[in-house]
Design a protein around this motif. Structure first.
Motif, mmCIF file in Angstrom:
data_model
loop_
_atom_site.group_PDB
_atom_site.id
_atom_site.type_symbol
_atom_site.label_atom_id
_atom_site.label_comp_id
_atom_site.label_asym_id
_atom_site.label_seq_id
_atom_site.Cartn_x
_atom_site.Cartn_y
_atom_site.Cartn_z
ATOM 1 N N VAL A 104 48.983 45.532 56.462
ATOM 2 C CA VAL A 104 48.933 44.159 56.968
ATOM 3 C C VAL A 104 47.502 43.656 56.845
ATOM 4 O O VAL A 104 46.546 44.342 57.219
ATOM 5 N N VAL A 105 47.357 42.438 56.335
ATOM 6 C CA VAL A 105 46.033 41.856 56.085
ATOM 7 C C VAL A 105 45.530 41.141 57.331
ATOM 8 O O VAL A 105 46.235 40.321 57.919
ATOM 9 N N SER A 106 44.311 41.469 57.740
ATOM 10 C CA SER A 106 43.703 40.774 58.879
ATOM 11 C C SER A 106 42.722 39.697 58.426
ATOM 12 O O SER A 106 42.506 38.712 59.117
ATOM 13 N N GLU A 107 42.137 39.908 57.255
ATOM 14 C CA GLU A 107 41.098 38.987 56.781
ATOM 15 C C GLU A 107 41.109 38.938 55.256
ATOM 16 O O GLU A 107 41.296 39.971 54.590
ATOM 17 N N VAL A 108 40.932 37.747 54.721
ATOM 18 C CA VAL A 108 40.841 37.551 53.273
ATOM 19 C C VAL A 108 39.411 37.141 52.937
ATOM 20 O O VAL A 108 38.906 36.140 53.458
ATOM 21 N N SER A 109 38.758 37.935 52.100
ATOM 22 C CA SER A 109 37.347 37.687 51.791
ATOM 23 C C SER A 109 37.179 36.500 50.842
ATOM 24 O O SER A 109 38.072 36.175 50.056
ATOM 25 N N ASP A 110 35.996 35.884 50.933
ATOM 26 C CA ASP A 110 35.671 34.770 50.042
ATOM 27 C C ASP A 110 35.317 35.241 48.646
ATOM 28 O O ASP A 110 35.298 34.441 47.708
ATOM 29 N N ASP A 126 28.009 43.894 52.506
ATOM 30 C CA ASP A 126 27.255 42.634 52.525
ATOM 31 C C ASP A 126 28.227 41.459 52.365
ATOM 32 O O ASP A 126 28.912 41.353 51.349
ATOM 33 N N PRO A 127 28.336 40.580 53.362
ATOM 34 C CA PRO A 127 29.321 39.498 53.296
ATOM 35 C C PRO A 127 28.910 38.332 52.404
ATOM 36 O O PRO A 127 29.696 37.417 52.181
ATOM 37 N N ARG A 128 27.692 38.331 51.887
ATOM 38 C CA ARG A 128 27.221 37.183 51.125
ATOM 39 C C ARG A 128 27.853 37.123 49.735
ATOM 40 O O ARG A 128 27.986 38.128 49.045
ATOM 41 N N CYS A 129 28.260 35.933 49.350
ATOM 42 C CA CYS A 129 28.854 35.711 48.027
ATOM 43 C C CYS A 129 27.864 34.967 47.148
ATOM 44 O O CYS A 129 27.079 34.138 47.631
ATOM 45 N N ARG A 130 27.940 35.260 45.854
ATOM 46 C CA ARG A 130 27.074 34.602 44.908
ATOM 47 C C ARG A 130 27.912 33.758 43.953
ATOM 48 O O ARG A 130 29.106 34.026 43.784
ATOM 49 N N PRO A 131 27.305 32.744 43.327
ATOM 50 C CA PRO A 131 28.076 31.897 42.392
ATOM 51 C C PRO A 131 28.747 32.732 41.313
ATOM 52 O O PRO A 131 28.123 33.619 40.719
ATOM 53 N N GLY A 132 29.999 32.468 41.076
ATOM 54 C CA GLY A 132 30.737 33.185 40.049
ATOM 55 C C GLY A 132 31.457 34.423 40.525
ATOM 56 O O GLY A 132 32.252 35.012 39.767
ATOM 57 N N ASP A 133 31.203 34.857 41.759
ATOM 58 C CA ASP A 133 31.918 36.030 42.275
ATOM 59 C C ASP A 133 33.403 35.693 42.442
ATOM 60 O O ASP A 133 33.747 34.639 42.998
ATOM 61 N N PRO A 134 34.298 36.555 41.968
ATOM 62 C CA PRO A 134 35.733 36.259 42.077
ATOM 63 C C PRO A 134 36.241 36.417 43.514
ATOM 64 O O PRO A 134 35.696 37.199 44.297
ATOM 65 N N ALA A 135 37.304 35.696 43.845
ATOM 66 C CA ALA A 135 37.980 35.801 45.139
ATOM 67 C C ALA A 135 39.468 35.976 44.869
ATOM 68 O O ALA A 135 40.268 35.065 45.095
ATOM 69 N N PRO A 136 39.870 37.147 44.358
ATOM 70 C CA PRO A 136 41.236 37.325 43.858
ATOM 71 C C PRO A 136 42.324 37.097 44.911
ATOM 72 O O PRO A 136 43.297 36.391 44.655
ATOM 73 N N VAL A 188 40.577 42.110 50.672
ATOM 74 C CA VAL A 188 41.358 42.010 51.911
ATOM 75 C C VAL A 188 40.933 43.136 52.844
ATOM 76 O O VAL A 188 40.462 44.183 52.401
ATOM 77 N N ALA A 189 41.114 42.903 54.160
ATOM 78 C CA ALA A 189 40.777 43.905 55.162
ATOM 79 C C ALA A 189 42.032 44.240 55.967
ATOM 80 O O ALA A 189 42.880 43.374 56.190
ATOM 81 N N PRO A 190 42.156 45.503 56.402
ATOM 82 C CA PRO A 190 43.366 45.904 57.138
ATOM 83 C C PRO A 190 43.366 45.351 58.561
ATOM 84 O O PRO A 190 42.317 45.101 59.161
ATOM 85 N N SER A 191 44.563 45.192 59.094
ATOM 86 C CA SER A 191 44.715 44.682 60.452
ATOM 87 C C SER A 191 45.038 45.831 61.401
ATOM 88 O O SER A 191 45.853 46.700 61.089
ATOM 89 N N SER A 192 44.394 45.833 62.557
ATOM 90 C CA SER A 192 44.703 46.837 63.581
ATOM 91 C C SER A 192 45.918 46.426 64.400
ATOM 92 O O SER A 192 46.437 47.217 65.184
ATOM 93 N N LEU A 193 46.370 45.171 64.220
ATOM 94 C CA LEU A 193 47.528 44.665 64.941
ATOM 95 C C LEU A 193 48.557 44.131 63.950
ATOM 96 O O LEU A 193 48.188 43.539 62.933
ATOM 97 N N VAL A 194 49.829 44.349 64.249
ATOM 98 C CA VAL A 194 50.911 43.863 63.395
ATOM 99 C C VAL A 194 51.654 42.753 64.128
ATOM 100 O O VAL A 194 52.255 42.996 65.171
ATOM 101 N N PRO A 195 51.608 41.504 63.619
ATOM 102 C CA PRO A 195 52.292 40.401 64.303
ATOM 103 C C PRO A 195 53.811 40.491 64.148
ATOM 104 O O PRO A 195 54.311 41.043 63.173
ATOM 105 N N HIS A 196 54.530 39.953 65.123
ATOM 106 C CA HIS A 196 55.996 39.943 65.097
ATOM 107 C C HIS A 196 56.505 38.573 65.517
ATOM 108 O O HIS A 196 55.910 37.914 66.372
ATOM 109 N N GLY A 197 57.615 38.175 64.937
ATOM 110 C CA GLY A 197 58.302 36.974 65.390
ATOM 111 C C GLY A 197 59.065 37.259 66.674
ATOM 112 O O GLY A 197 59.245 38.422 67.055
ATOM 113 N N PRO A 198 59.542 36.221 67.361
ATOM 114 C CA PRO A 198 60.231 36.409 68.648
ATOM 115 C C PRO A 198 61.418 37.357 68.583
ATOM 116 O O PRO A 198 61.640 38.124 69.514
ATOM 117 N N VAL A 199 62.200 37.307 67.489
ATOM 118 C CA VAL A 199 63.371 38.172 67.369
ATOM 119 C C VAL A 199 62.963 39.567 66.915
ATOM 120 O O VAL A 199 63.367 40.579 67.512
#
Length: 401
Positions: free
Chosen positions: A133-139, A152-162, A236-247
Motif C-alpha cells: 500500500v502506497v503512503s506517499e508518491v514522490s515528486d 535526499d528529497p530535493r528534485c532537480r530539473p529533468g528528474d523523472p516522476a514515474p 513510492v513509499a510504503p504505508s504503515s496503515l491500510v485504509p478500509h471502506g465502511p463495509v
C-alpha cells in the motif's frame, strides 16, 4: 506540554469509560435475566452524587479508577433480604450466571472492536502483513551513489516522476506489475527493480482495480557490496496503515481483532518472565519496550502519541488495553470474574457427577475456604501494579520521535 496533558487526560478518560461500560455489561445482563441489581457506581471512595431509579441506585464516586455493580446474591454466602432471595443471582441457571459474569469482558472486546473499526475507516489499520500500500508518491526519482543521496528529497530539473506521472495515488495498493502478482512490499521492490520502460501495473483503489502504465527508469543506487548498481525505481513509499471502506472495514477489523487478541494472550503468558526486567528498569536499567506497563504508563504513551499527532498509536493502544483487560479478567482466578465463572461451573459439574451416582447436590462452594488463596493473589497483583506504576514514573517507556 498542554497537548501532552490533553492526551493523558483523554486516554485516562477512555479507560474510565471502558471500566464504566464493563460494569454496565454486568448490570444490563443481570437486569435482563431478572436478577436484582442494588447499585451501579462509577469510581471508588466518597460519593459525589447518586440517585435511585426503580430498585437500583446509580452514582459517581470521587476516585475514577474503577467501579462496581452490586448484584444481590452473587454467591450463596452473600446476605440477602427476604424480598431479594427469589431474585438472588445464585438461584439462576449456570449459563445465565456465566453470561452475567462474562459480560464485562465481552464489553471490553466490543469496545476494542469499535475503536479498531473507527481507526480502519478513518486512518487505516496497521499493515502487519506488509501489504504493498502506497503512503506517499514522490515528486521524482534520482540517481544516487550514497544512502544520504537516496534519502535526499530535493528534485532537480529533468528528474523523472514515474509513479506521479502514471497517476498512482496515496492509498493505492499495487497488486500486480505486468503479469506478476504482488502480495508484499518486498515483492514490489524486487519486481520494480528489474523493470525498465513502460510497465503495466494494477492498483486496487477504493475496492476497484485500476490499470496504469508506469514508465520505469533505471537509476543508480548503492549496492550491498559497497559499489553502485542500476535498478528500476518509481518513487513510492510504503504505508504503515491500510485504509478500509465502511463495509470492508468490518471484515478487516474482525481479522485484525483476532490477531490482536491472540497476540495479547501470548503477551499475557509471557507476563511473569518480564517482571524482572521491570525491577531492573526501576533501578536504572534500560527499559525494555516489551515489559508490562500500568495505566499510568499507558496514559503517558497516549499523551505522547497525541503530542506527536500519532492518533493511530493512541487508538491502537486503547484497543489493545481493552483486549488485555477483557482476557485478563476471564482468568480462572478469584477475585476476577473468571474465578467466579470457574466456581460456578465447578458446582455444576460436581453436582452432575453426584447425580450420576444417585446423590443429591452438594450445595454452594464455601468461598471462605478460598480466602487464603484469594488474598495471596490480591497481594501478588498489588505488588505487580506497584512495580509497574513505579517503573512508569521513574523510567517510562517512550515513543520514538
Amino acid at each position: 506540554m498542554l497537548v501532552y496533558l490533553l492526551g493523558v487526560v483523554l486516554f485516562a478518560l477512555g479507560i474510565c469509560v471502558s471500566v464504566a461500560l464493563h460494569e454496565a455489561g454486568h448490570m444490563l445482563t443481570a437486569k435482563a435475566f431478572g436478577m436484582k441489581v442494588r447499585r451501579y457506581f462509577v469510581g471508588f471512595g466518597p460519593t459525589v452524587f447518586s440517585f435511585r431509579r426503580g430498585e437500583t441506585e446509580y452514582g459517581l464516586k470521587w476516585i475514577p479508577l474503577g467501579g462496581f455493580c452490586d448484584i444481590a446474591g452473587m454467591t450463596a454466602l452473600d446476605e440477602v433480604t427476604p424480598d431479594e432471595a427469589p431474585r438472588a443471582m445464585y438461584r439462576f441457571k449456570t449459563w445465565k450466571r456465566t453470561v452475567v459474569l462474562s459480560a464485562g469482558s465481552f464489553t471490553h472486546f466490543v469496545l476494542g472492536f469499535i475503536v479498531l473499526y473507527l481507526m480502519a475507516i478513518t486512518m487505516g489499520l496497521p499493515n502487519l502483513d506488509n501489504r504493498p500500500v502506497v503512503s506517499e508518491v514522490s515528486d521524482c526519482v534520482t540517481n544516487a551513489t550514497t544512502v544520504q543521496q537516496v534519502n535526499d528529497p530535493r528534485c532537480r530539473p529533468g528528474d523523472p516522476a514515474p509513479a506521479k506521472a502514471a497517476g498512482i495515488q496515496p492509498g493505492d495498493e499495487i497488486v500486480a506489475v505486468g503479469s506478476t502478482p504482488i502480495r508484499e512490499w518486498s515483492d514490489l521492490l524486487r519486481t520494480v527493480q528489474g523493470a525498465e520502460g513502460p510497465t503495466p501495473m494494477t492498483v486496487l483503489r477504493d475496492g476497484e482495480r485500476v490499470q496504469l502504465t508506469v514508465d520505469v527508469p533505471q537509476v543508480t543506487r548503492p549496492a550491498e557490496n559497497g559499489g553502485t548498481e542500476q535498478a528500476g525505481a518509481i518513487g513510492v513509499a510504503p504505508s504503515s496503515l491500510v485504509p478500509h471502506g465502511p463495509v470492508a472495514a468490518l471484515g478487516g477489523t474482525a481479522a485484525f481483532t483476532g490477531e490482536l487478541v491472540a497476540e495479547t494472550w501470548q503477551r499475557l503468558l509471557e507476563f511473569p518472565e518480564r517482571i524482572p526486567a521491570v525491577v531492573e528498569a526501576i533501578f536504572g536499567g534500560e527499559r525494555d519496550p516489551n515489559t508490562p506497563i500500568s495505566v499510568v504508563g499507558a496514559s503517558r504513551i497516549g499523551g505522547e502519541a497525541v503530542e506527536q499527532g500519532l492518533w493511530e498509536v493512541f487508538l491502537f493502544l486503547l484497543a489493545s488495553l481493552n483486549f488485555f483487560v477483557g482476557i485478563f479478567n476471564l482468568l480462572p482466578l478469584l477475585p476476577l470474574d473468571g474465578g467466579h465463572i470457574a466456581v460456578t461451573w465447578y458446582e455444576r459439574v460436581r453436582d452432575w457427577l453426584r447425580k450420576l451416582r444417585g446423590k443429591v447436590p452438594a450445595g454452594p462452594v464455601d468461598y471462605t475456604r478460598l480466602n487464603a488463596v484469594t488474598m495471596v493473589l490480591v497481594v501478588i497483583g498489588g505488588a505487580v501494579v506497584l512495580l509497574t506504576v513505579t517503573a512508569d514514573i521513574v523510567n517510562p517507556i517512550r515513543l520514538m520521535r
